[in-house]
Design a protein around this motif. Structure first.
Motif, PDB file in Angstrom:
ATOM      1  N   GLN A  92      -3.642   7.722   0.534  1.00 61.53           N
ATOM      2  CA  GLN A  92      -4.737   8.367   0.262  1.00 61.53           C
ATOM      3  C   GLN A  92      -5.448   8.971   1.203  1.00 61.53           C
ATOM      4  N   ARG A  93      -5.963   8.165   2.155  1.00 58.64           N
ATOM      5  CA  ARG A  93      -6.965   8.304   3.261  1.00 58.64           C
ATOM      6  C   ARG A  93      -5.992   9.254   4.320  1.00 58.64           C
ATOM      7  N   MET A 133      -5.897  -3.105  -6.035  1.00 57.45           N
ATOM      8  CA  MET A 133      -5.133  -1.905  -5.405  1.00 57.45           C
ATOM      9  C   MET A 133      -3.649  -2.011  -4.756  1.00 57.45           C
ATOM     10  N   LEU A 184      -1.771   2.085  -1.150  1.00 57.06           N
ATOM     11  CA  LEU A 184      -2.191   3.309  -2.004  1.00 57.06           C
ATOM     12  C   LEU A 184      -3.389   3.845  -1.179  1.00 57.06           C
ATOM     13  N   GLU A 185      -4.650   2.950  -1.080  1.00 59.43           N
ATOM     14  CA  GLU A 185      -5.646   3.438  -0.142  1.00 59.43           C
ATOM     15  C   GLU A 185      -5.633   4.284   1.066  1.00 59.43           C
ATOM     16  N   LEU A 186      -4.386   3.436   1.820  1.00 62.70           N
ATOM     17  CA  LEU A 186      -4.184   4.010   3.250  1.00 62.70           C
ATOM     18  C   LEU A 186      -3.325   5.618   2.801  1.00 62.70           C
ATOM     19  N   GLN A 212       1.049   9.218  -6.471  1.00 62.41           N
ATOM     20  CA  GLN A 212       0.475   9.702  -5.031  1.00 62.41           C
ATOM     21  C   GLN A 212       1.721  10.456  -4.645  1.00 62.41           C
ATOM     22  N   ARG A 254      -0.065   4.019  -9.671  1.00 62.33           N
ATOM     23  CA  ARG A 254      -0.775   4.966  -9.101  1.00 62.33           C
ATOM     24  C   ARG A 254      -0.023   5.349  -7.647  1.00 62.33           C
ATOM     25  N   ASP A 309      -1.241  -0.280 -10.466  1.00 64.16           N
ATOM     26  CA  ASP A 309      -1.356  -0.190  -9.107  1.00 64.16           C
ATOM     27  C   ASP A 309      -0.072   0.357  -8.534  1.00 64.16           C
TER      28      ASP A 309
END
Length: 208
Positions: free
Chosen positions: A9-10, A1, A5-7, A177, A173, A170
């Protein structure tokens, strides 16, 4: 990832510039300025500078990670850097403090945190699809300092030469976002260009 990205999204991040304070809040990490801590703990600023360094530091208090930062020294970068340490290097079982490196030196841990901080504040793939074309535009879009923008723009140019990296899953993605922002940003630039206003054009006469 993608590292951001995860950060994103969170923390529900959908645009630039990114607020490291908002990211830390989403992670429920307490943040205190040197001034706030000085008043609360009865410690002098010189004591904090000596203990934490000129920029900032992260360590656990009562088992909970807390970020301390000097609000007078580019706080956006410092907070992104400390956030990167939390994501990359903190080991909960050991609860070891993240001490700043000696002035003028960069060990591998610090370089890793710097690299992730740059991706948090100015993801290369997002800068690319926003059509960033100058150091000045990069500064305006991300909040980087002049020096940091110079380095990041050079990295952006290198990124653009690596075509395979641009179309990675990735990366795309992350672009999705921020797609509404990217689309609106490009449209705004086109409108200003059509009006004869190129606010990001740099005077390159003094650039070697």
């Amino acid at each position: 990832m993608h590292p951001s990205l995860e950060l994103f999204q969170r923390a529900d991040v959908h645009s630039l510039p990114v607020s490291p304070l908002s990211l830390l809040a989403a992670m429920k990490v307490p943040v205190l300025t040197y001034g706030q801590y000085s008043q609360a703990a009865g410690k002098s600023l010189s004591y904090l500078l000596g203990r934490f360094g000129p920029d900032g530091m992260t360590f656990p208090i009562d088992g909970r990670l807390t970020v301390f930062y000097n609000e007078l020294n580019d706080p956006g970068w410092t907070l992104a850097h400390e956030l990167s340490h939390i994501l990359l290097h903190y080991r909960p079982k050991k609860r070891s403090p993240l001490f700043p490196s000696p002035a003028g030196k960069k060990d591998p841990v610090e370089r890793e945190a710097d690299q992730l901080a740059k991706e948090i504040l100015g993801p290369l793939v997002v800068l690319h699809f926003c059509g960033v074309s100058s150091r000045r535009e990069l500064r305006e879009l991300t909040g980087f300092s002049h020096e940091a923008a110079d380095y990041r723009f050079a990295e952006l140019e290198a990124f653009r030469r690596q075509r395979s990296a641009i179309v990675s899953r990735d990366d795309l993605r992350l672009v999705l976002q921020l797609e509404p922002f990217i689309t609106a940003y490009i449209a705004q630039k086109a409108k200003k260009k059509d009006s004869g206003l190129d606010i990001f054009q740099e005077n390159t006469s003094n650039i070697p």
